[in-house]
Design a protein around this motif. Structure first.
Motif, mmCIF file in Angstrom:
data_model
loop_
_atom_site.group_PDB
_atom_site.id
_atom_site.type_symbol
_atom_site.label_atom_id
_atom_site.label_comp_id
_atom_site.label_asym_id
_atom_site.label_seq_id
_atom_site.Cartn_x
_atom_site.Cartn_y
_atom_site.Cartn_z
ATOM 1 N N ILE A 14 0.842 -1.200 0.000
ATOM 2 C CA ILE A 14 0.000 0.000 0.000
ATOM 3 C C ILE A 14 0.873 1.244 0.000
ATOM 4 O O ILE A 14 0.580 2.219 -0.706
ATOM 5 C CB ILE A 14 -0.994 -0.039 1.178
ATOM 6 N N ARG A 17 2.166 1.861 -3.533
ATOM 7 C CA ARG A 17 1.135 2.401 -4.422
ATOM 8 C C ARG A 17 0.807 3.848 -4.098
ATOM 9 O O ARG A 17 0.535 4.651 -4.978
ATOM 10 C CB ARG A 17 -0.126 1.537 -4.311
ATOM 11 N N ASP A 18 0.829 4.199 -2.816
ATOM 12 C CA ASP A 18 0.410 5.534 -2.404
ATOM 13 C C ASP A 18 1.495 6.592 -2.550
ATOM 14 O O ASP A 18 1.194 7.778 -2.546
ATOM 15 C CB ASP A 18 -0.085 5.518 -0.959
ATOM 16 N N ARG A 19 2.721 6.170 -2.678
ATOM 17 C CA ARG A 19 3.789 7.162 -2.819
ATOM 18 C C ARG A 19 3.673 7.848 -4.172
ATOM 19 O O ARG A 19 3.373 7.223 -5.175
ATOM 20 C CB ARG A 19 5.159 6.516 -2.687
ATOM 21 N N ARG A 20 3.934 9.092 -4.162
ATOM 22 C CA ARG A 20 3.796 9.880 -5.387
ATOM 23 C C ARG A 20 4.690 9.345 -6.503
ATOM 24 O O ARG A 20 4.294 9.269 -7.656
ATOM 25 C CB ARG A 20 4.146 11.330 -5.072
ATOM 26 N N ARG A 22 6.326 6.198 -6.702
ATOM 27 C CA ARG A 22 6.560 4.780 -6.403
ATOM 28 C C ARG A 22 8.043 4.427 -6.375
ATOM 29 O O ARG A 22 8.640 4.117 -7.395
ATOM 30 C CB ARG A 22 5.839 3.922 -7.413
ATOM 31 N N ASP A 61 -6.617 -4.790 -1.725
ATOM 32 C CA ASP A 61 -5.892 -3.613 -2.223
ATOM 33 C C ASP A 61 -4.415 -3.938 -2.424
ATOM 34 O O ASP A 61 -3.832 -3.605 -3.451
ATOM 35 C CB ASP A 61 -6.025 -2.440 -1.245
ATOM 36 N N HIS A 65 -2.132 -3.994 -5.902
ATOM 37 C CA HIS A 65 -0.895 -3.212 -6.022
ATOM 38 C C HIS A 65 0.299 -4.108 -6.332
ATOM 39 O O HIS A 65 1.159 -3.755 -7.152
ATOM 40 C CB HIS A 65 -0.632 -2.412 -4.751
#
Length: 113
Positions: A14, A17-20, A22, A61, A65
């Protein structure tokens, strides 16, 4: 309490995936976690449910990812010092690909070796 390997993989997937941007560092961390899983087995590491057919919530999720990372690295391996082929293979082996609306990939359940 130290989280099991599955919890660590879910959190790292997660985060990836959430890092601006990646980061490849997250991929390296995931590669290391999957290498430990492959070497020691899920039973010795707190269990593993990411091979279940019907994944939900954070597991689903994370699985989406992880397969996204595997799809990307299979075509374009990172420059980081990591065995991308091994990580892709381990994701495909240890993680069910959930049905993703709009995805061209069919769902499949994989059994852990």
């Amino acid at each position: 309490m130290i989280p099991g390997i599955e919890a660590a993989v879910v959190l790292k997937a997660i985060a990836w995936r959430d890092r601006r941007l990646r980061t490849e560092k997250d991929g390296v961390d995931l590669s290391n976690l999957f290498a430990v899983l492959a070497q020691h087995g899920a039973d010795d590491l707190g269990g593993w449910r990411l091979t279940e057919t019907e994944l939900t919530a954070s597991r689903r999720d994370a699985a989406l990812h992880l397969h996204q990372l595997a799809d990307t690295w299979e075509v374009r391996p990172p420059k980081a010092r990591v065995d991308a082929r091994a990580l892709v293979s381990r994701i495909r082996s240890f993680v069910t690909r959930p049905t993703d609306p709009g995805s061209e990939h069919p769902p499949s359940a994989h059994s852990a070796p």
